[in-house]
Design an enzyme around this catalytic site. Structure first.
Site, PDB file in Angstrom:
ATOM      1  N   HIS A 118       0.791  -0.998   0.071  1.00 46.75           N
ATOM      2  CA  HIS A 118       0.167   0.150  -0.034  1.00 46.75           C
ATOM      3  C   HIS A 118       0.828   1.268   0.152  1.00 46.75           C
ATOM      4  O   HIS A 118       1.577   1.410   0.904  1.00 46.75           O
ATOM      5  CB  HIS A 118      -0.745   0.115   1.223  1.00 46.75           C
ATOM      6  CG  HIS A 118      -1.962   0.993   1.356  1.00 46.75           C
ATOM      7  ND1 HIS A 118      -1.992   1.796   2.277  1.00 46.75           N
ATOM      8  CD2 HIS A 118      -2.782   1.363   0.571  1.00 46.75           C
ATOM      9  CE1 HIS A 118      -2.963   2.760   2.227  1.00 46.75           C
ATOM     10  NE2 HIS A 118      -3.533   2.552   1.002  1.00 46.75           N
TER      11      HIS A 118
ATOM     12  N   HIS B  62      -1.359  10.861  -2.260  1.00 46.27           N
ATOM     13  CA  HIS B  62      -2.638  10.436  -1.566  1.00 46.27           C
ATOM     14  C   HIS B  62      -3.747  11.694  -1.441  1.00 46.27           C
ATOM     15  O   HIS B  62      -4.692  11.665  -1.766  1.00 46.27           O
ATOM     16  CB  HIS B  62      -2.557   9.506  -0.563  1.00 46.27           C
ATOM     17  CG  HIS B  62      -3.903   9.221   0.402  1.00 46.27           C
ATOM     18  ND1 HIS B  62      -4.678  10.087   0.977  1.00 46.27           N
ATOM     19  CD2 HIS B  62      -4.449   8.198   0.025  1.00 46.27           C
ATOM     20  CE1 HIS B  62      -5.724   9.384   1.322  1.00 46.27           C
ATOM     21  NE2 HIS B  62      -5.617   8.173   0.878  1.00 46.27           N
TER      22      HIS B  62
HETATM   23  O1  G3P Z   1      -6.436   1.597  -2.974  1.00 49.09           O
HETATM   24  C1  G3P Z   1      -6.792   1.082  -1.862  1.00 49.09           C
HETATM   25  C2  G3P Z   1      -6.708   2.201  -0.724  1.00 49.09           C
HETATM   26  O2  G3P Z   1      -5.455   2.789  -1.151  1.00 49.09           O
HETATM   27  C3  G3P Z   1      -7.892   3.025  -0.906  1.00 49.09           C
HETATM   28  O3  G3P Z   1      -7.858   3.946  -0.005  1.00 49.09           O
HETATM   29  O4  G3P Z   1      -7.496   6.150   1.071  1.00 49.09           O
HETATM   30  O5  G3P Z   1      -5.693   4.372   1.182  1.00 49.09           O
HETATM   31  O6  G3P Z   1      -6.099   5.530  -0.879  1.00 49.09           O
HETATM   32  P1  G3P Z   1      -6.547   5.066   0.357  1.00 49.09           P
HETATM   33 MG    MG Z   2      -4.861   4.338  -2.366  1.00 47.67          MG
END
Ligand code: G3P
Ligand code: MG
Length: 230
Positions: A10, A52
């Site tokens: 992630h 992000h």
């Molecule tokens: O793509 C999975 C996850 O990244 C979605 O939530 O807020 O971490 O981008 P966020």
């Molecule tokens: Mg994400």
């Protein structure tokens, strides 16, 4: 069904390195990830960058909105999408490209993202997976570049999940693993969709989700989850 690895890092390997940076992608690779997830949005001059939040403040300390800064003025540790792709080529990493548009830029962000993928994505890497919470972005991506597989991001699974997923031609559902119930997991898999969960950093939780039928776990700590699922 989508061909996805069991584990995706992630924002790279956000537990170990600053999220969505080249260092984070290298760390994910070092810790065994075959793919990473990144967030893509546009600068003021419509350059796709890996970031992000709408604001640069949390991750860089600079109190500016991504949508208001020009690419040339970005801090060095914020990669452009093209720099990230070059890094994936060097490392042999696959990628789940989350289209994370700033408000009102859903269509433009999707178009620029897929145009960049068409131009830069290395043929020797597995095809990327596009995902987004923004259904408008997935619809625009589908229209502009139907060849890229899509997954719909859903914060939680409600009764309309299948209609919404099919409306954007997605083959996968990516959802919050903490909120996913076993009946919903079964329903999604039975309907023929690939099921991924975010952001799971606990090995026992990951194992339980995979036992429910989850195909892919998106995690800040790919080494921990790979070990738990081995
Ligand atoms: O793509 C999975 C996850 O990244 C979605 O939530 O807020 O971490 O981008 P966020
Ligand atoms: Mg994400």
């Amino acid at each position: 069904m989508l061909q996805l690895p069991k584990v995706i890092g992630h924002r790279g390997a956000a537990a170990y390195a600053p999220e969505n940076t080249l260092d984070s992608f290298r760390e994910a690779r070092r810790r065994g990830a075959a793919w990473v997830e990144i967030d893509v949005k546009l600068t003021a001059d419509s350059v796709p960058i890996v970031m992000h939040d709408s604001s640069l403040k949390r991750t860089t300390g600079i109190d500016r909105l991504a949508a208001e800064i020009r690419a040339a003025d970005l801090p060095k540790d914020v990669p452009t999408f093209e720099q990230a792709i070059a890094c994936f080529q060097e490392l042999g990493l696959g990628c789940n490209v989350e289209i994370k548009p700033c408000e009102g830029r859903e269509t433009e962000t999707a178009r620029v993202t897929v145009e960049t993928l068409r131009r830069c994505w290395p043929a020797q890497l597995p095809p990327p997976l596009l995902s987004s919470f923004a259904e408008g972005s997935l619809a625009a991506a589908r229209q502009a570049a139907p060849e890229f597989d899509r997954a719909l991001l859903l914060g939680e699974i409600r009764d309309d999940w299948q209609a919404r997923t099919e409306a954007v031609g997605a083959k996968g559902v990516n959802t919050n693993g903490q909120k996913l119930t076993a009946p919903r997991a079964v329903e999604i898999r039975k309907a023929g969709f690939t099921l991924s969960v975010y952001t799971i950093n606990d090995g026992d939780v990951a194992r339980a989700l995979v036992a429910m039928g989850v195909d892919c776990v998106i995690t800040d700590a790919p080494d921990v989850i790979l070990k738990a699922l081995a």
